[in-house]
Design a protein around this motif. Structure first.
Motif, short mmCIF file in Angstrom:
data_model
loop_
_atom_site.label_atom_id
_atom_site.label_comp_id
_atom_site.label_asym_id
_atom_site.label_seq_id
_atom_site.Cartn_x
_atom_site.Cartn_y
_atom_site.Cartn_z
N PRO A 32 -99.96 94.26 127.85
CA PRO A 32 -101.28 94.47 128.17
C PRO A 32 -101.24 95.11 129.53
O PRO A 32 -102.33 95.93 129.79
N GLU A 33 -100.41 95.01 130.46
CA GLU A 33 -100.20 95.70 131.79
C GLU A 33 -100.13 97.22 131.52
O GLU A 33 -100.15 97.77 132.65
N ASP A 34 -99.82 97.45 130.52
CA ASP A 34 -99.61 99.12 130.01
C ASP A 34 -100.94 99.78 129.87
O ASP A 34 -101.11 100.81 129.78
N THR A 35 -102.15 98.93 129.76
CA THR A 35 -103.41 99.36 129.55
C THR A 35 -103.81 100.30 130.77
O THR A 35 -103.85 99.68 131.92
N ALA A 36 -104.14 101.43 130.40
CA ALA A 36 -104.78 102.49 131.42
C ALA A 36 -105.21 103.77 130.65
O ALA A 36 -104.90 103.99 129.48
N ASN B 180 -92.58 101.94 123.64
CA ASN B 180 -92.26 100.79 122.87
C ASN B 180 -92.42 99.54 123.57
O ASN B 180 -92.63 99.42 124.94
N ASN B 181 -92.40 98.52 122.77
CA ASN B 181 -92.69 97.21 123.16
C ASN B 181 -93.80 97.08 124.45
O ASN B 181 -93.66 96.50 125.66
N ARG C 180 -88.42 100.72 128.25
CA ARG C 180 -89.26 100.59 127.13
C ARG C 180 -89.98 101.99 126.48
O ARG C 180 -90.02 102.45 125.51
N PHE C 181 -89.77 103.02 127.86
CA PHE C 181 -90.60 104.21 127.51
C PHE C 181 -89.35 105.04 127.52
O PHE C 181 -88.50 105.28 128.22
N LEU D 141 -105.48 102.28 120.61
CA LEU D 141 -105.54 100.74 120.66
C LEU D 141 -104.21 100.29 119.89
O LEU D 141 -104.07 100.44 118.70
N VAL D 142 -103.49 99.43 120.46
CA VAL D 142 -102.21 98.65 119.87
C VAL D 142 -102.06 97.29 120.26
O VAL D 142 -102.43 97.00 121.44
N GLN D 143 -101.56 96.38 119.51
CA GLN D 143 -101.39 95.15 120.05
C GLN D 143 -99.95 94.94 120.80
O GLN D 143 -99.12 95.93 120.64
#
Length: 118
Positions: free
Chosen positions: A87-91, A83-84, A66-67, A11-13
């Motif tokens: 929320p849409e990277d959640t998976a 990096n950076n 970013r990746f 989990l990350v912000q």
């Protein structure tokens, strides 16, 4: 039989960073293509990034700036520096190893959850 084991999810912000790692075992040869896919609820699994043993990288448009994907051919490991994060990277992120020429193969890891909070 090749086994892929992922680590590094969590989990990350929003705006934070994570590093995913994948180690392959059971292959006496360098795996041709190693990469990362992801799948979120209700969506199809999609390519995030891949890297051939020759060094050719491929990224999804949504992550390209970013990746960063990297691998160690002799050890058959692949990492994904993210990096950076948004929320849409959640998976659930899955490690993949495949070969596109005969004899072909296509192996998957068990997946690791990445959650980006807003």
């Amino acid at each position: 039989q090749v086994q892929l084991v992922e680590s590094g999810g969590g989990l990350v912000q929003t705006g934070g960073s994570l590093r995913l790692s994948c180690a392959a075992s059971g292959s006496p040869f360098t795996l041709q293509i190693m990469g990362w896919y992801r799948q979120s609820p209700g969506k199809q699994r999609e390519l995030v990034a891949s890297l051939t043993s020759g060094g050719t990288a491929r990224y999804a448009d949504s992550v390209e700036d970013r990746f960063t994907i990297s691998r160690h051919n002799a050890k058959n490991t692949v990492d994904l520096e993210m990096n950076n994060l948004k929320p849409e990277d959640t998976a659930v992120y899955y490690c993949n190893a495949r070969r596109t020429i005969t004899p072909t193969y296509n192996f998957w890891g068990q997946g690791t959850q990445v959650t980006v909070s807003s």
